[in-house]
Design an enzyme around this catalytic site. Structure first.
Site, mmCIF file in Angstrom:
data_model
loop_
_atom_site.group_PDB
_atom_site.id
_atom_site.type_symbol
_atom_site.label_atom_id
_atom_site.label_comp_id
_atom_site.label_asym_id
_atom_site.label_seq_id
_atom_site.Cartn_x
_atom_site.Cartn_y
_atom_site.Cartn_z
ATOM 1 N N HIS A 99 0.836 -1.207 0.000
ATOM 2 C CA HIS A 99 0.000 0.000 0.000
ATOM 3 C C HIS A 99 0.876 1.265 0.000
ATOM 4 C CE1 HIS A 99 -3.678 2.331 1.182
ATOM 5 N NE2 HIS A 99 -2.777 3.126 1.729
ATOM 6 N N GLU A 100 1.785 1.331 0.956
ATOM 7 C CA GLU A 100 2.613 2.536 1.056
ATOM 8 C C GLU A 100 3.544 2.651 -0.162
ATOM 9 O OE1 GLU A 100 1.703 4.701 3.162
ATOM 10 O OE2 GLU A 100 0.451 3.359 4.394
ATOM 11 N N HIS A 124 1.692 4.564 -2.731
ATOM 12 C CA HIS A 124 1.770 6.007 -2.467
ATOM 13 C C HIS A 124 3.142 6.547 -2.890
ATOM 14 C CE1 HIS A 124 -1.946 6.896 -0.370
ATOM 15 N NE2 HIS A 124 -1.753 5.962 0.533
ATOM 16 N N GLU A 167 -4.701 7.988 -2.872
ATOM 17 C CA GLU A 167 -5.150 6.702 -2.340
ATOM 18 C C GLU A 167 -5.449 5.711 -3.470
ATOM 19 O OE1 GLU A 167 -4.827 6.201 0.768
ATOM 20 O OE2 GLU A 167 -5.984 4.393 1.191
HETATM 21 MG MG MG Z 1 -3.158 5.323 2.164
#
Ligand code: MG
Length: 487
Positions: free
Chosen positions: A260-261, A264, A290
């Site tokens: 997830h990160e 980003h 996001e």
């Molecule tokens: Mg996030």
């Protein structure tokens, strides 16, 4: 370039942001506990200095505001600066200071109230914060609904109308997808691996391998550390950092934080280098940001193809996987379970958690809902949406930190992230094959060209229109979920 003088002046604002990012990163990653109070003061002072420096640009911004023949980049710079200045100039400093003081205290009280499952303790602070948020909405100004002013802070141009459209399409369809998934039983609602402890050092080594698979520029432009709550922070286009955490069991959790990160981080890393140190050298909105993390985490990370790719690695390093095949791991990564806690929610149930928060925020900001009624309202929504009911306010209305920080208008961007990730899925040709064949560079190139390289040059709706000929359209997310869970 026409606006060179403006960009040159902006450098000091950028430098303050750079320093603040480093202080914030250090606070989460390295700082000894007692450093908290001086660090808080230093950050608060730097915020004031930043405001001052930013407002010094006012004359230059008005000089170019109506200039003809600006490039798109230059127009983006002016737009972003005007938005920032509007925030500082339309809200009286006393209100911002009061919000600051209130949220600093509220953060502590919220933590205690959550621990004791005692909403009454937090209530006066929440009431005060809501009151201040309503003043802020008024000062910022809005058309239509007052909540529009706050939504716009996190997702430029996004309104209650847009959000109603998204949720009105999503909710009934998600409900029917969820019912089918639960009745068919192809995806588990529980898995024994959730309770199996792991060796933290082994998981660290697996996470490092994951970064290699995702081709993250570790050591040159990127690094990963450990913190209490995973996050991504960018110091510069060539210095982007993420964190993960190790809970000690349920190993998918730390892995998916990393993916997830990393999503980003890729966004920040793929911003065009020419935008460095300018107001548009950053992600354009919380929702678009996001979308990158959710796309990598859910659509790629939880796919069969990705599981197939990493299964040998997991099997080799995690001895407790001896008796688990690839299909088991896929099912473990894709547990579907109506649950009380947002951060633990899966792809199918997640957006219900956001819909509830959206309805509540919209209501309190309009003055139609009373803070005293939130606990029972929350519980009724959970029942209606997911058929589960919190036993206490810690697993209900008190679970998230956002309101204690005054972040009203933020939650809907989580759903926008899912919605935009679905749009990317629909438009990215041959995604499954690309994942299966480890062609992550081609996936990144697609994202770079459609989204990342532009930074904040275009407002999010315009960016989506240009790149996908569509704005926040939830049907693609629904198609993706149907294909995956019911196909
Ligand atoms: Mg996030």
């Amino acid at each position: 370039m026409k606006i060179d003088d403006l960009l040159k002046e902006y450098r000091s604002v950028w430098a303050i942001d750079h320093a603040r990012s480093l202080l914030e990163w250090d606070l989460e990653v390295n700082m000894p506990v007692e450093g908290a109070s001086p660090r808080g003061e230093a950050l608060a002072q730097l915020t004031l200095v930043r405001r001052e420096h930013l407002l010094r640009l006012r004359d230059l911004v008005s000089k170019y505001e109506d200039a003809k023949d600006l490039t798109e980049f230059e127009r983006g710079v002016i737009r972003v600066l005007k938005r920032e200045m509007k925030y500082y100039t339309s809200i009286p400093p006393e209100i911002l200071e009061e919000l600051d003081r209130t949220t600093t205290k509220a953060a502590v009280v919220w933590r205690e109230a959550k621990k004791e499952a005692n909403f009454e303790k937090f209530k006066p602070y929440l009431s005060k914060i809501v009151e201040l948020e309503r003043v802020i909405a008024d000062k910022l100004g809005y058309e239509g609904h007052p909540y529009n002013a706050l939504l716009d802070l996190y997702e430029e141009g996004f309104t209650v109308n847009d959000a109603d459209n998204v949720f009105n399409t999503l909710l009934p369809n998600l409900k029917s997808i969820l019912e089918k998934v639960l009745s068919e039983g192809r995806y588990p609602s529980k898995h024994p691996l959730e309770d199996v402890p792991y060796d933290v050092n082994v998981m660290k080594s697996i996470n490092e391998e994951l970064l290699k698979i995702l081709e993250m520029p570790v050591g040159s432009r990127f690094r990963m550390d450990v913190s209490a709550h995973p996050f991504t922070i960018s110091m510069a286009i060539n210095d982007v950092r993420i964190t993960t955490r190790y809970e000690g069991k349920d190993f998918r959790s730390t892995m998916f934080s990393v993916i997830h990160e990393s999503g980003h981080a890729m966004y920040e890393l793929m911003i065009d280098p020419s935008l460095e140190m300018t107001p548009v050298g950053r992600g354009v909105s919380m929702g678009v940001h996001e979308s990158q993390s959710r796309f990598w985490e859910n659509i790629i990370g939880r796919s069969r193809e990705f599981v197939h790719l990493i299964y040998p690695l997991l099997k080799e390093r995690l001895p407790f996987l001896r008796d688990y095949g690839e299909e088991d791991i896929y099912r473990y990564f894709n547990i579907v379970r109506p649950s009380l806690i947002r951060v633990d929610a899966d792809e199918v149930t997640y957006n219900f958690h956001i819909a509830l928060r959206y309805e509540i925020e919209k209501g309190v900001i309009a003055g139609k809902l009373d803070v005293s009624d939130l606990p029972s309202l929350w519980n009724d929504f959970m029942d209606k949406y997911l058929g589960v009911r919190p036993r206490n306010d810690a697993e209900g209305v008190l679970q998230d930190i956002h309101w204690s920080q005054g972040s009203f208008g933020y939650f809907p961007t989580y759903t926008l992230g899912n919605v935009i990730a679905g749009m990317i899925y629909a438009k990215l040709p041959g995604l499954r094959d690309k994942v299966a064949n480890r062609m992550f560079n081609e996936i990144k190139e697609f994202l770079r060209d459609r989204i990342c390289k532009y930074g904040a040059i275009y407002p999010p709706k315009e960016l989506l229109m240009r790149s996908f000929n569509d704005t926040y359209n939830p049907t693609h997310l629904l198609n993706y979920l149907r294909e995956k869970y019911l196909g």
